[in-house]
Design a protein around this motif. Structure first.
Motif, PDB file in Angstrom:
ATOM      1  N   ALA A   1       0.837  -1.204   0.000  1.00  0.00           N
ATOM      2  CA  ALA A   1       0.000   0.000   0.000  1.00  0.00           C
ATOM      3  C   ALA A   1       0.867   1.246   0.000  1.00  0.00           C
ATOM      4  N   THR A   2       1.937   1.242   0.807  1.00  0.00           N
ATOM      5  CA  THR A   2       2.798   2.425   0.799  1.00  0.00           C
ATOM      6  C   THR A   2       3.484   2.569  -0.546  1.00  0.00           C
ATOM      7  N   GLU A   3       3.847   1.453  -1.147  1.00  0.00           N
ATOM      8  CA  GLU A   3       4.507   1.528  -2.458  1.00  0.00           C
ATOM      9  C   GLU A   3       3.568   2.149  -3.486  1.00  0.00           C
ATOM     10  N   ILE A   4       2.294   1.745  -3.405  1.00  0.00           N
ATOM     11  CA  ILE A   4       1.345   2.264  -4.381  1.00  0.00           C
ATOM     12  C   ILE A   4       1.199   3.771  -4.202  1.00  0.00           C
ATOM     13  N   LEU A   5       1.182   4.230  -2.956  1.00  0.00           N
ATOM     14  CA  LEU A   5       1.078   5.673  -2.761  1.00  0.00           C
ATOM     15  C   LEU A   5       2.350   6.386  -3.176  1.00  0.00           C
ATOM     16  N   PHE A   6       3.474   5.715  -2.968  1.00  0.00           N
ATOM     17  CA  PHE A   6       4.747   6.305  -3.395  1.00  0.00           C
ATOM     18  C   PHE A   6       4.743   6.528  -4.904  1.00  0.00           C
ATOM     19  N   PHE A   7       4.418   5.474  -5.642  1.00  0.00           N
ATOM     20  CA  PHE A   7       4.348   5.639  -7.088  1.00  0.00           C
ATOM     21  C   PHE A   7       3.137   6.482  -7.478  1.00  0.00           C
ATOM     22  N   GLY A   8       2.079   6.391  -6.681  1.00  0.00           N
ATOM     23  CA  GLY A   8       0.898   7.192  -6.975  1.00  0.00           C
ATOM     24  C   GLY A   8       1.225   8.673  -7.018  1.00  0.00           C
ATOM     25  N   GLY A   9       2.099   9.114  -6.128  1.00  0.00           N
ATOM     26  CA  GLY A   9       2.490  10.519  -6.128  1.00  0.00           C
ATOM     27  C   GLY A   9       3.094  10.932  -7.443  1.00  0.00           C
ATOM     28  N   ILE A  10       4.012  10.121  -7.932  1.00  0.00           N
ATOM     29  CA  ILE A  10       4.693  10.538  -9.157  1.00  0.00           C
ATOM     30  C   ILE A  10       3.778  10.318 -10.369  1.00  0.00           C
ATOM     31  N   PHE A  11       2.912   9.301 -10.310  1.00  0.00           N
ATOM     32  CA  PHE A  11       1.949   9.152 -11.399  1.00  0.00           C
ATOM     33  C   PHE A  11       1.015  10.364 -11.435  1.00  0.00           C
ATOM     34  N   GLY A  12       0.647  10.849 -10.261  1.00  0.00           N
ATOM     35  CA  GLY A  12      -0.217  12.032 -10.203  1.00  0.00           C
ATOM     36  C   GLY A  12       0.450  13.233 -10.846  1.00  0.00           C
ATOM     37  N   ALA A  13       1.714  13.458 -10.472  1.00  0.00           N
ATOM     38  CA  ALA A  13       2.436  14.589 -11.047  1.00  0.00           C
ATOM     39  C   ALA A  13       2.564  14.423 -12.563  1.00  0.00           C
ATOM     40  N   TYR A  14       2.862  13.197 -12.984  1.00  0.00           N
ATOM     41  CA  TYR A  14       2.965  12.921 -14.419  1.00  0.00           C
ATOM     42  C   TYR A  14       1.654  13.281 -15.113  1.00  0.00           C
ATOM     43  N   THR A  15       0.550  12.858 -14.513  1.00  0.00           N
ATOM     44  CA  THR A  15      -0.753  13.096 -15.132  1.00  0.00           C
ATOM     45  C   THR A  15      -1.014  14.587 -15.317  1.00  0.00           C
ATOM     46  N   VAL A  16      -0.676  15.362 -14.287  1.00  0.00           N
ATOM     47  CA  VAL A  16      -0.890  16.806 -14.383  1.00  0.00           C
ATOM     48  C   VAL A  16      -0.161  17.373 -15.592  1.00  0.00           C
ATOM     49  N   TYR A  17       1.093  16.983 -15.742  1.00  0.00           N
ATOM     50  CA  TYR A  17       1.878  17.593 -16.824  1.00  0.00           C
ATOM     51  C   TYR A  17       1.553  16.998 -18.182  1.00  0.00           C
ATOM     52  N   ARG A  18       1.174  15.741 -18.192  1.00  0.00           N
ATOM     53  CA  ARG A  18       0.731  15.165 -19.451  1.00  0.00           C
ATOM     54  C   ARG A  18      -0.494  15.914 -19.964  1.00  0.00           C
ATOM     55  N   TYR A  19      -1.369  16.278 -19.015  1.00  0.00           N
ATOM     56  CA  TYR A  19      -2.571  17.016 -19.383  1.00  0.00           C
ATOM     57  C   TYR A  19      -2.204  18.415 -19.867  1.00  0.00           C
TER      58      TYR A  19
ATOM     59  N   VAL B   1       9.941  18.943 -23.166  1.00  0.00           N
ATOM     60  CA  VAL B   1      10.515  17.652 -23.565  1.00  0.00           C
ATOM     61  C   VAL B   1      11.447  17.160 -22.458  1.00  0.00           C
ATOM     62  N   GLN B   2      12.227  18.096 -21.926  1.00  0.00           N
ATOM     63  CA  GLN B   2      13.113  17.715 -20.823  1.00  0.00           C
ATOM     64  C   GLN B   2      12.323  17.304 -19.599  1.00  0.00           C
ATOM     65  N   LEU B   3      11.188  17.976 -19.402  1.00  0.00           N
ATOM     66  CA  LEU B   3      10.346  17.610 -18.261  1.00  0.00           C
ATOM     67  C   LEU B   3       9.907  16.151 -18.373  1.00  0.00           C
ATOM     68  N   PHE B   4       9.488  15.781 -19.597  1.00  0.00           N
ATOM     69  CA  PHE B   4       9.107  14.381 -19.802  1.00  0.00           C
ATOM     70  C   PHE B   4      10.290  13.473 -19.502  1.00  0.00           C
ATOM     71  N   LEU B   5      11.453  13.856 -20.012  1.00  0.00           N
ATOM     72  CA  LEU B   5      12.628  13.008 -19.801  1.00  0.00           C
ATOM     73  C   LEU B   5      12.939  12.853 -18.315  1.00  0.00           C
ATOM     74  N   CYS B   6      12.709  13.936 -17.576  1.00  0.00           N
ATOM     75  CA  CYS B   6      12.910  13.850 -16.139  1.00  0.00           C
ATOM     76  C   CYS B   6      12.020  12.779 -15.535  1.00  0.00           C
ATOM     77  N   PHE B   7      10.730  12.838 -15.909  1.00  0.00           N
ATOM     78  CA  PHE B   7       9.820  11.827 -15.403  1.00  0.00           C
ATOM     79  C   PHE B   7      10.282  10.442 -15.839  1.00  0.00           C
ATOM     80  N   TYR B   8      10.714  10.348 -17.088  1.00  0.00           N
ATOM     81  CA  TYR B   8      11.185   9.058 -17.596  1.00  0.00           C
ATOM     82  C   TYR B   8      12.321   8.523 -16.738  1.00  0.00           C
ATOM     83  N   TYR B   9      13.308   9.370 -16.474  1.00  0.00           N
ATOM     84  CA  TYR B   9      14.463   8.875 -15.719  1.00  0.00           C
ATOM     85  C   TYR B   9      14.109   8.602 -14.267  1.00  0.00           C
TER      86      TYR B   9
END
Lengths: 258, 367, 587
Positions: free
Chosen positions: A33-51, A183-191
């Motif tokens: 559960a903690t892992e999911i929230l850990f990744f959930g945070g970064i998935f959330g941030a990703y979603t904001v910027y993807r949008y 583009v660099q922002l995406f790469l940041c998320f990628y790395y």
């Protein structure tokens, strides 16, 4: 209290093996559960910027190596299968098979990391890394086509040392208004995402090998295979996270036509 | 006030909102104060009456009382909801400026405030006096606003997050880089009040302070005139923010595409502000300040239906936030038939304004 | 003697009278440094945490001292603006991340959760030890970042200031906080699993002491909120290190995203800090008033209510940050909801005292202090949850005062209540009764003088984090600093008399307060596996049967101390634990 002190697998502070297993199982689920929230945070941030920047994310994603990612996906899905087979072997008390499946799982995970290493190496070689490398590479490509119209820029013969992504991106940045910062922002998320995931894989390999060692020592009898189960749950989560990373990072730009 | 001053019991009240705040504040203080004091009284009473010396035990076995517990669950909940409701009323008033507000642009910057009036006048507020020359210290201004008229502050930051707060008006609002926030006030009382930066912004955060001077309407008008007189009555008056925007509009060659007649490259901007713009790919957007800013900073984000997204983006190195204000003011003021002629680009207009210098004397009208 | 002990274990064997060597316990079982550093005993790990967080409490206190002294003059009395900014940041980071968050869960939770639910250890002892090492690693990084120049962003670390403008050591400090977050997760996970799976026979959920309930709620928050701030801090460090625009708007990022993600953790985090304190208070108030808690289920479920609702109101820290109007309405409404369970607790605590037999030893004084201060802290929170008032009070000293009333007036008082309540059990020694009562009074008085003036200047609009302020606020600032001096003396006193008690304190009986919890069943200090291994506890009733005079195993309680100093330590043989010798008397 009957099982007490009978088996070396029972830790001193538990009443019996049932309690110990229950604790271990509940513990790992909470950890997941903690892992999911850990990744959930970064998935959330990703979603904001993807949008906010769908176009740039698509462009940036299109330069990643989808072949390696696909092979890696196959590796990981297969490793989930072999992990489950290892549990079955543990449950049946088949020590040899347990160790064998654990090794296969670890081997697949290692193969994943090796492929990932190749991919990182390729990205670094192409200077597709946010920061100075990316900016320099893009700048030299943009300088070459400075002042040209879009048609001319597309036909322009770049110097051979220019990277493919930089050539395409230079035209886009100069004429189609892709923002290189995004583009660099995406790469940041990628790395960040792949690196954190990679760390999880490495930890997973360590755990699997440790379980294999324990199995070889004979400390995983069939009535007490919860160690295998705990590691397998962790391993499945790592796989599942990859199944989210794959579309978010690699498939986003799969249909993009330059 | 002595050297180690004591502030008055109730701080200065200088606006309509401040009064609403006080009513709410004291409503909460009195209601929650009654509850708090009742609890203190009960605690004290129990501690005295049931101390062990008097009541050595045994004690009764009281496990609870559903009725009492329900009472002290439900009743506070309703009291809290009344705070919420009145709070929303006050907040709603504070969040929505009236139509006829005078707009003052506030730009926050480490560590000073810059205010721009609709007439183009500028005031610098705050800064670190220890790092200034005497002349600079004297040039620090006050944010002058009129009593009895609604004033809307449209705020943006050039660097980090600041917060624009005036205790006498009982309001503050964060000032963010990259997006506009607003607050408005209806000052009621003349005088000088503190203006603070409330969001930590670095070394001299505590010196990003200044004074707000509320003057009566007539005084304000004459201050505006004296500071920099209005000239003419065109939509974009020389020296005004909109006029500055007009010059930028020409200088940045916006006019090449956004000309008076549709050129096929870009939409005409006359009368755009405040209308609903259909967007490519469906949907629409109100053409407000935020949309105009977005369209300059990120033109490909929300393209108008029927047009290609070909406009280049202008980042902060090309158009500063201050200049962006001017462009917005101009586009907002642009009425039918007022788009300048492409030839007006020459001679080159005055350069972009710089800090702390007065604009050069305005050229003759209709250059 | 005992009543109705179904398992027939009335613990009749008398302990040999002192002086004499103590029976084997967790403290005298190995004295080498390695026996501490590699211990997997939850009690020893609790002690390790206790020592560590005391150091950070002192460090944070020194930073607070610099801040308060500097505010004596309206243009900064002792240090430069830069130094002031670093001092208040160090104060915030040390106190929040390295004192308040681990204080009760990692010290008393670690030590007493297994004892209170009647088991030998936490579910994962090695993980527990690892959590302490992780904590110390994070703390070492944070301390290092302070020693080499400090951080000047405030503990809230808002970008773009923290990622672009700040010239200070943001990355090592943030990394320290990031790492220590994992220790918090480990502790939470351990406690939660232990409570779920390792309760003694008969210890049903509705027989759990309320301290256990509150730590269960705390652990839930630690587990689910901490990972979000971890990833947020990673993004912050990446942005600062590589200059990419995740949060910096000039590079395309969104600074409000950081605030949302940060407060998604940091708002629930204040409940990580306060809930365990509330648990301690429920234990102490019942014990020293000899009463059942008033409304056990209401108090237990209000903890869970706070934990769950606490996740839904993070953006009330952002009413003036530029969030949408309707978001502000929603978060204000939800914030009102969380006030309800807090109110229930206060009412129930007060009602617990009704018709009690109340004595005023130090733990009780600290607990009453908690209730008194928490009432003010809680009620002033309403001003900040109300939109119309928050838009003025936000970011002023009103917020500072409210926060300190809840965190220091609430949590630190709760921590001290717990420390004094359980000290005899943890160390086997009694501390000075007089000095501990005196210290509790000094702390409450000093606290009022420190923070009430801050409400006044906050209402008058003095912004927080200001080393320079207008003249008219000076009177109240001087008053506040003076109060802080008293408060500092108050905090020093326990350090002295508690340390002295280790050297010449009287031996504590097994149950000096005549409390009902299982932790009081075994000797003080407890044996290595908490209980006599042949007689693990079996629970027959709820936690607070003071009026029946039985503990949770159904055995008769020893006579409660009347409050006169001499009587405290004599102990009674009623439960079979021998009296202590009237060794070195001390007044």
């Amino acid at each position: 209290m009957s099982a007490k002190h009978n088996t070396p697998a029972l830790k001193h502070h538990f009443e019996d093996l049932g309690q110990q297993h229950a604790c271990e199982r509940l513990g790992i689920w909470m950890f997941l559960a903690t892992e999911i929230l850990f990744f959930g945070g970064i998935f959330g941030a990703y979603t904001v910027y993807r949008y906010l920047y769908p176009h740039e994310f698509e462009v940036a994603s299109s330069h990643l190596n989808r072949t390696i990612a696909t092979i890696n996906t196959i590796f990981l899905i297969t490793s989930s299968l072999t992990m489950t087979l290892a549990i079955r072997a543990a449950k049946l008390g088949n020590k040899g098979e347990l160790i064998r499946w654990l090794f296969v799982t670890a081997a697949l995970a290692t193969a994943f990391m090796v492929m990932k290493g190749f991919e990182y190496a390729e990205d670094f070689h192409e200077h597709y890394v946010p920061g100075r490398m990316f900016q320099d590479e893009l700048k030299s490509a943009r300088d070459e086509i400075a002042g040209k119209s879009e048609e001319d820029a597309k036909k322009h013969q770049f110097k051979p040392e220019r990277q493919k992504w930089a050539k395409e991106l230079a035209v886009q940045v100069n004429h189609k208004h892709v923002d290189p910062g995004k583009v660099q922002l995406f790469l940041c998320f990628y790395y960040i995402m792949t690196a954190i995931h990679g760390i999880h894989i490495i930890v997973g390999i360590g755990c699997i090998l440790w379980v294999a060692w324990e199995a070889w020592r004979g400390t995983i009898p069939p009535e007490n295979y919860s160690t295998v189960e705990v590691v397998s749950l962790y391993w499945h989560l790592v796989d599942a996270i990859w199944l989210f990373l794959m579309p978010l990072l690699y498939l986003t730009g799969a249909g993009y036509k330059h | 006030m002595n050297t180690m001053g004591i502030p008055p019991f109730i701080p200065e009240l200088a606006s309509e909102h401040a009064l609403r705040f006080e009513y709410l504040f004291w409503y909460i203080t009195i209601t929650s104060g009654v509850v708090g004091l009742a609890l203190y009284a009960a605690l004290l009473y129990f501690c005295v009456v049931y101390r062990r010396g008097v009541n050595p035990g045994p004690t009764p076995r009281i496990l609870g009382s559903l009725r009492l517990e329900l009472a002290w669950t439900v009743i506070p909940a309703f009291v809290f909801l009344s705070y919420f409701a009145i709070g929303v009323y006050v907040f709603n008033k504070a969040a929505h400026p009236p139509e006829d507000s005078m707009e003052v642009f506030i730009i926050g910057k480490q560590w000073m405030w810059k205010a721009q009036y609709p007439g183009g006048q500028r005031v610098i507020i705050g800064g670190n006096p220890r790092n200034m020359t005497e002349a600079e210290r004297n040039s620090i201004g006050k944010l002058v606003i009129p009593a009895g008229r609604p004033v809307k502050f449209t705020m943006i930051s050039e660097d980090v997050i600041h917060s624009f707060g005036i205790p006498a008006f009982r309001q503050k609002m964060d000032v963010l880089p990259g997006r506009y926030t607003t607050m408005w006030q209806h000052p009621t009382k003349t005088g000088e009040y503190h203006l603070y930066c409330d969001q930590f912004c670095g070394t001299w955060h505590s010196l990003m302070v200044g004074k707000v001077k509320v003057v009566n309407g007539a005084e304000f008008d004459s201050w505006l005139m004296g500071h920099q007189p209005f000239q003419g009555s065109d939509n974009a008056v020389d020296g005004s923010l909109a006029h500055e925007g007009r010059q930028l509009f020409l200088k940045l060659q916006c006019i090449n595409c956004h000309s008076a007649t549709p050129t096929g490259k870009a939409p005409v901007l006359e009368g755009l502000w405040g209308t609903r713009v259909p967007l490519k790919g469906g949907g629409g957007e109100w053409a407000d300040d935020q949309y105009i800013i977005e369209s300059i900073r990120k033109p490909r984000g929300k393209v108008v239906d029927g047009w290609e997204g070909v406009m280049p983006a202008y980042d902060e190195s090309q158009v500063t936030n201050e200049e962006l204000n001017a462009l917005v003011a101009y586009i907002r003021s642009l009425k039918k038939g007022q788009t300048p002629d492409n030839t007006q680009r020459f001679p080159a207009p005055n350069g972009a304004p710089t800090d702390r210098t007065q604009s050069p004397p305005p050229p003759k009208k209709g250059n | 003697m005992s009543i109705a002990a179904p398992q027939g274990a009335p613990a009749a064997a008398p302990v040999p009278p002192e002086p004499g060597p103590l029976p084997v316990n967790y403290l005298n079982n190995g004295h080498s440094i390695w026996s501490w550093l590699f211990t997997v005993d939850h009690k020893r790990i609790g002690i390790l945490y206790l020592v560590s967080i005391s150091i950070f409490f002192v460090a944070g206190g020194i930073a607070a001292g610099i801040v308060r002294l500097n505010l004596l003059q309206s243009d900064g009395a002792i240090v430069s603006e830069d130094a002031y900014n670093r001092a208040f940041t160090a104060h915030g980071v040390m106190m929040l991340f390295f004192f308040l968050i681990p204080a009760v869960p990692a010290v008393f939770g670690n030590f007493f959760i297994p004892m209170m639910i009647g088991t030998k250890d936490l579910a994962f002892p090695k993980l527990n030890l690892a959590s302490w090492y992780v904590f110390m690693l994070g703390a070492a990084l944070a301390i290092w970042s302070v020693l080499v120049g400090g951080i000047d962003t405030g503990w809230t670390l808002y970008p773009p200031y923290s990622t672009r403008a700040s010239q200070s050591n943001v990355i090592p400090g943030v990394l320290g906080v990031f790492i220590s977050g994992f220790s918090s997760i480990m502790t939470g996970l351990n406690i939660m699993v232990t409570i779920h799976k390792m309760r003694a026979p008969g210890m049903t959920w509705s027989r759990l002491p309320l301290f256990v309930w509150s730590l269960y709620a705390t652990s839930l928050i630690q587990l689910l909120a901490t990972p979000v701030v971890a990833i947020t801090l990673v993004l912050l460090m990446v942005e600062r290190a590589w200059g990419v625009g995740i949060f910096d708007p000039s590079l395309g990022g969104d600074p409000l995203l950081f605030q949302h993600m940060f407060w998604f953790y940091s708002h629930p985090a204040v409940y990580i800090m306060i809930l365990p304190g509330m648990g301690v208070i429920s234990e102490v108030l019942t014990c020293f008033s000899r009463k059942n808690i008033f409304g056990y289920h209401a108090v237990a479920w209000s903890s869970m209510g706070i934990a769950v609702v606490g996740f839904l109101l993070w953006a009330h820290h952002m009413f003036v940050a530029g969030i949408s109007f309707y978001a502000a309405l929603l978060f204000s409404l939800l914030s009102m909801l969380v006030a309800v369970p807090s109110a229930i607790k206060v009412f129930n605590w007060t009602a617990t005292l009704y018709r009690g037999s109340i004595s005023f030893q130090a733990p009780m004084l600290f607990s009453i202090g908690f209730v008194v201060l928490f009432i003010i802290g809680g009620l002033t929170g309403l001003y900040l949850a109300t939109l119309g008032t928050d838009i003025h009070l936000h970011d002023t000293y009103f917020v500072v005062a409210h926060f300190h009333f809840v965190m220091v007036g609430g949590m630190v008082m709760g921590y001290f209540a717990g420390l004094h309540y359980w000290w005899p059990k943890m160390t086997g020694r009694m501390y000075s009764d007089f000095w501990s009562r005196f210290a509790a009074c000094v702390i409450v008085v000093g606290f009022f003088f420190t923070f009430i003036p801050q409400f006044v200047i906050g209402y008058h609009g003095m912004p927080r984090r200001y080393p320079n302020y207008p003249q008219e606020f000076q009177f109240f600032n001087v008053m506040s600093t003076a109060g802080a001096g008293v408060l500092g003396v108050g905090y020093l006193m326990p350090a002295v008399y508690l340390t002295l008690s280790l050297i010449n304190g009287k031996r504590a009986t097994a149950n000096p307060w005549s409390a009902t919890g299982l932790e009081w069943v075994s000797q003080s200090p407890p044996p290595i596996f908490n209980f006599d291994e042949s007689k693990m506890p079996v629970v027959v009733c709820g936690p607070y049967e003071y009026s029946l005079g039985v503990d949770q195993m159904g055995r008769t309680l020893p006579d409660a101390p009347t409050g006169a100093p001499a009587e405290l330590h004599e102990g009674t043989a009623a439960d079979g634990h021998g009296p202590t010798s009237p060794a070195k008397q001390e007044s």
